[in-house]
Scaffold this active site. Structure first.
Site, PDB file in Angstrom:
ATOM      1  N   GLY A  12      23.630   4.110  -8.644  1.00 25.33           N
ATOM      2  CA  GLY A  12      23.917   2.796  -8.086  1.00 25.33           C
ATOM      3  C   GLY A  12      23.772   2.691  -6.583  1.00 25.33           C
ATOM      4  O   GLY A  12      24.337   1.780  -5.962  1.00 25.33           O
ATOM      5  N   SER A  13      22.968   3.582  -5.979  1.00 30.39           N
ATOM      6  CA  SER A  13      22.778   3.454  -4.521  1.00 30.39           C
ATOM      7  C   SER A  13      22.016   2.163  -4.193  1.00 30.39           C
ATOM      8  O   SER A  13      22.196   1.585  -3.118  1.00 30.39           O
ATOM      9  CB  SER A  13      22.072   4.679  -3.929  1.00 30.39           C
ATOM     10  OG  SER A  13      20.743   4.755  -4.351  1.00 30.39           O
ATOM     11  N   LEU A  87      17.775   1.628 -17.202  1.00 22.46           N
ATOM     12  CA  LEU A  87      16.771   2.372 -17.966  1.00 22.46           C
ATOM     13  C   LEU A  87      16.515   1.828 -19.373  1.00 22.46           C
ATOM     14  O   LEU A  87      15.745   2.419 -20.127  1.00 22.46           O
ATOM     15  CB  LEU A  87      17.171   3.853 -18.043  1.00 22.46           C
ATOM     16  CG  LEU A  87      17.336   4.514 -16.667  1.00 22.46           C
ATOM     17  CD1 LEU A  87      17.703   5.972 -16.820  1.00 22.46           C
ATOM     18  CD2 LEU A  87      16.073   4.355 -15.812  1.00 22.46           C
ATOM     19  N   LYS A  88      17.140   0.724 -19.747  1.00 22.22           N
ATOM     20  CA  LYS A  88      16.919   0.176 -21.086  1.00 22.22           C
ATOM     21  C   LYS A  88      15.953  -0.996 -21.028  1.00 22.22           C
ATOM     22  O   LYS A  88      15.867  -1.705 -20.025  1.00 22.22           O
ATOM     23  CB  LYS A  88      18.253  -0.306 -21.679  1.00 22.22           C
ATOM     24  CG  LYS A  88      19.235   0.813 -21.941  1.00 22.22           C
ATOM     25  CD  LYS A  88      18.856   1.535 -23.200  1.00 22.22           C
ATOM     26  CE  LYS A  88      19.859   2.634 -23.507  1.00 22.22           C
ATOM     27  NZ  LYS A  88      19.402   3.549 -24.531  1.00 22.22           N
ATOM     28  N   ILE A  90      14.555  -4.690 -21.741  1.00 24.85           N
ATOM     29  CA  ILE A  90      15.191  -6.019 -21.778  1.00 24.85           C
ATOM     30  C   ILE A  90      14.600  -6.816 -22.949  1.00 24.85           C
ATOM     31  O   ILE A  90      13.383  -6.851 -23.151  1.00 24.85           O
ATOM     32  CB  ILE A  90      14.939  -6.757 -20.449  1.00 24.85           C
ATOM     33  CG1 ILE A  90      15.576  -6.005 -19.270  1.00 24.85           C
ATOM     34  CG2 ILE A  90      15.444  -8.198 -20.499  1.00 24.85           C
ATOM     35  CD1 ILE A  90      17.088  -5.934 -19.280  1.00 24.85           C
ATOM     36  N   ASN A 102      12.590  -5.964 -11.358  1.00 27.52           N
ATOM     37  CA  ASN A 102      12.897  -4.537 -11.434  1.00 27.52           C
ATOM     38  C   ASN A 102      12.359  -3.858 -10.181  1.00 27.52           C
ATOM     39  O   ASN A 102      11.324  -4.264  -9.653  1.00 27.52           O
ATOM     40  CB  ASN A 102      12.212  -3.937 -12.667  1.00 27.52           C
ATOM     41  CG  ASN A 102      12.431  -2.442 -12.795  1.00 27.52           C
ATOM     42  OD1 ASN A 102      13.562  -1.952 -12.642  1.00 27.52           O
ATOM     43  ND2 ASN A 102      11.380  -1.701 -13.075  1.00 27.52           N
ATOM     44  N   HIS A 104      10.957  -0.186  -8.940  1.00 27.78           N
ATOM     45  CA  HIS A 104      10.444   1.052  -9.532  1.00 27.78           C
ATOM     46  C   HIS A 104       9.938   1.974  -8.417  1.00 27.78           C
ATOM     47  O   HIS A 104       9.225   1.516  -7.515  1.00 27.78           O
ATOM     48  CB  HIS A 104       9.311   0.733 -10.515  1.00 27.78           C
ATOM     49  CG  HIS A 104       8.796   1.951 -11.208  1.00 27.78           C
ATOM     50  ND1 HIS A 104       9.427   2.485 -12.313  1.00 27.78           N
ATOM     51  CD2 HIS A 104       7.755   2.762 -10.926  1.00 27.78           C
ATOM     52  CE1 HIS A 104       8.773   3.575 -12.689  1.00 27.78           C
ATOM     53  NE2 HIS A 104       7.754   3.768 -11.869  1.00 27.78           N
ATOM     54  N   ASP A 145       7.582  -1.723 -16.892  1.00 32.22           N
ATOM     55  CA  ASP A 145       6.848  -1.609 -15.612  1.00 32.22           C
ATOM     56  C   ASP A 145       5.498  -2.320 -15.585  1.00 32.22           C
ATOM     57  O   ASP A 145       4.600  -1.930 -14.835  1.00 32.22           O
ATOM     58  CB  ASP A 145       6.648  -0.118 -15.232  1.00 32.22           C
ATOM     59  CG  ASP A 145       7.955   0.643 -15.183  1.00 32.22           C
ATOM     60  OD1 ASP A 145       8.965   0.033 -14.778  1.00 32.22           O
ATOM     61  OD2 ASP A 145       7.964   1.821 -15.562  1.00 32.22           O
ATOM     62  N   GLU A 174      12.386   1.599  -0.386  1.00 29.81           N
ATOM     63  CA  GLU A 174      12.623   0.702  -1.531  1.00 29.81           C
ATOM     64  C   GLU A 174      13.778  -0.261  -1.261  1.00 29.81           C
ATOM     65  O   GLU A 174      13.708  -1.450  -1.579  1.00 29.81           O
ATOM     66  CB  GLU A 174      12.950   1.598  -2.739  1.00 29.81           C
ATOM     67  CG  GLU A 174      13.201   0.873  -4.034  1.00 29.81           C
ATOM     68  CD  GLU A 174      13.490   1.866  -5.166  1.00 29.81           C
ATOM     69  OE1 GLU A 174      14.082   2.944  -4.927  1.00 29.81           O
ATOM     70  OE2 GLU A 174      13.124   1.549  -6.306  1.00 29.81           O
TER      71      GLU A 174
HETATM   72  C1  GAR Z   1      15.664   3.772  -7.880  1.00 30.26           C
HETATM   73  O1  GAR Z   1      14.812   4.552  -7.073  1.00 30.26           O
HETATM   74  C2  GAR Z   1      14.856   2.913  -8.817  1.00 30.26           C
HETATM   75  O2  GAR Z   1      13.608   2.564  -8.340  1.00 30.26           O
HETATM   76  C3  GAR Z   1      14.675   3.838  -9.996  1.00 30.26           C
HETATM   77  O3  GAR Z   1      15.880   4.496 -10.133  1.00 30.26           O
HETATM   78  C4  GAR Z   1      16.477   4.648  -8.839  1.00 30.26           C
HETATM   79  C5  GAR Z   1      17.890   4.192  -8.966  1.00 30.26           C
HETATM   80  O4  GAR Z   1      18.696   4.799  -8.026  1.00 30.26           O
HETATM   81  N1  GAR Z   1      14.321   3.064 -11.151  1.00 30.26           N
HETATM   82  C6  GAR Z   1      13.488   3.493 -12.071  1.00 30.26           C
HETATM   83  O5  GAR Z   1      12.972   4.596 -12.042  1.00 30.26           O
HETATM   84  C7  GAR Z   1      13.223   2.490 -13.186  1.00 30.26           C
HETATM   85  N2  GAR Z   1      12.050   2.841 -13.910  1.00 30.26           N
HETATM   86  P1  GAR Z   1      20.231   4.358  -7.900  1.00 30.26           P
HETATM   87  O6  GAR Z   1      20.903   4.546  -9.259  1.00 30.26           O
HETATM   88  O7  GAR Z   1      20.807   5.262  -6.860  1.00 30.26           O
HETATM   89  O8  GAR Z   1      20.248   2.914  -7.494  1.00 30.26           O
END
Ligand code: GAR
Length: 191
Positions: A12-13, A87-88, A90, A102, A104, A145, A174
């Site tokens: 969740g950063s 990760l699920k 929609i 989203n 990515h 994606d 990001e």
């Molecule tokens: C992020 O870098 C996001 O782009 C990626 O997971 C990380 C979440 O980090 N998402 C994916 O790979 C989706 N396919 P977080 O939990 O620290 O926010």
């Protein structure tokens, strides 16, 4: 006020950077709800620490999950749903009712699709000796994606980079990109 719902499965950063931007008045929005499929997600703790309502969706069935979420979300004001490390897949009910984006951690269409998330992406980029990676923000559709791209940020991959150092660089870029994109939604420059 512009209302966001954030979906997150892990640390969740990204959610935290949205919360921080709101608290620092860099984003004129409010988070109505944080949804997670993972009861142990640290993202839920971040939400609770900021007095944001949470909902845990544990149904394993795709169609039932879609219907349950559709019912839960109908009780909230929502302008935009943000998938921030969710990760699920929609389902069609949510896709029809809401605008969903989203973030990515790669330059899509490269390194996207099922199983390509988080560190798996950065490891694949390092193994392929790519010169560049980055982050992509895109609309969500029924395929992982594959929705229309809204914005991309490039970062250079150095020979000394590991998956971990690349992950840090990409995540920093990001988060800046996501807040810029969210501001464009808030100001109706994108819809
Ligand atoms: C992020 O870098 C996001 O782009 C990626 O997971 C990380 C979440 O980090 N998402 C994916 O790979 C989706 N396919 P977080 O939990 O620290 O926010």
């Amino acid at each position: 006020m512009y209302h966001l719902v954030v979906f997150a499965s892990g640390n969740g950063s990204t959610l935290q950077s949205i919360i921080d931007s709101i608290n620092h008045h860099e984003l004129e929005a409010q988070i109505s709800l944080v949804v997670s499929n993972n009861p142990n997600a640290y993202a839920l703790k971040r939400a609770e620490a900021n007095h944001i309502e949470t909902y845990i969706i544990q149904n394993k069935n795709f169609t039932q999950r879609d219907l349950e979420l559709s019912d839960v979300l109908s009780k909230y004001s929502i302008d935009l749903i943000v998938l921030a490390g969710y990760l699920k897949m929609i389902g069609p009910n949510l896709l029809e009712k809401y605008t969903i984006i989203n973030t990515h951690p790669s330059l899509l269409p490269k390194y996207g699709g099922k199983g390509m998330h988080g560190m798996h992406v950065h490891e694949a980029v390092i193994n392929a000796q790519e010169k560049y990676s980055g982050a992509t923000i895109h609309f969500v559709n029924q395929e992982y994606d594959k929705g229309n791209i809204i914005s991309q940020t490039k970062v250079e991959v150095l020979p000394s980079d590991t998956a971990e150092t690349l992950s840090q660089k990409v995540q920093t870029a990001e988060k800046i990109q996501l807040i810029e994109v969210l501001n464009r939604f808030v100001h109706h420059e994108i819809s």
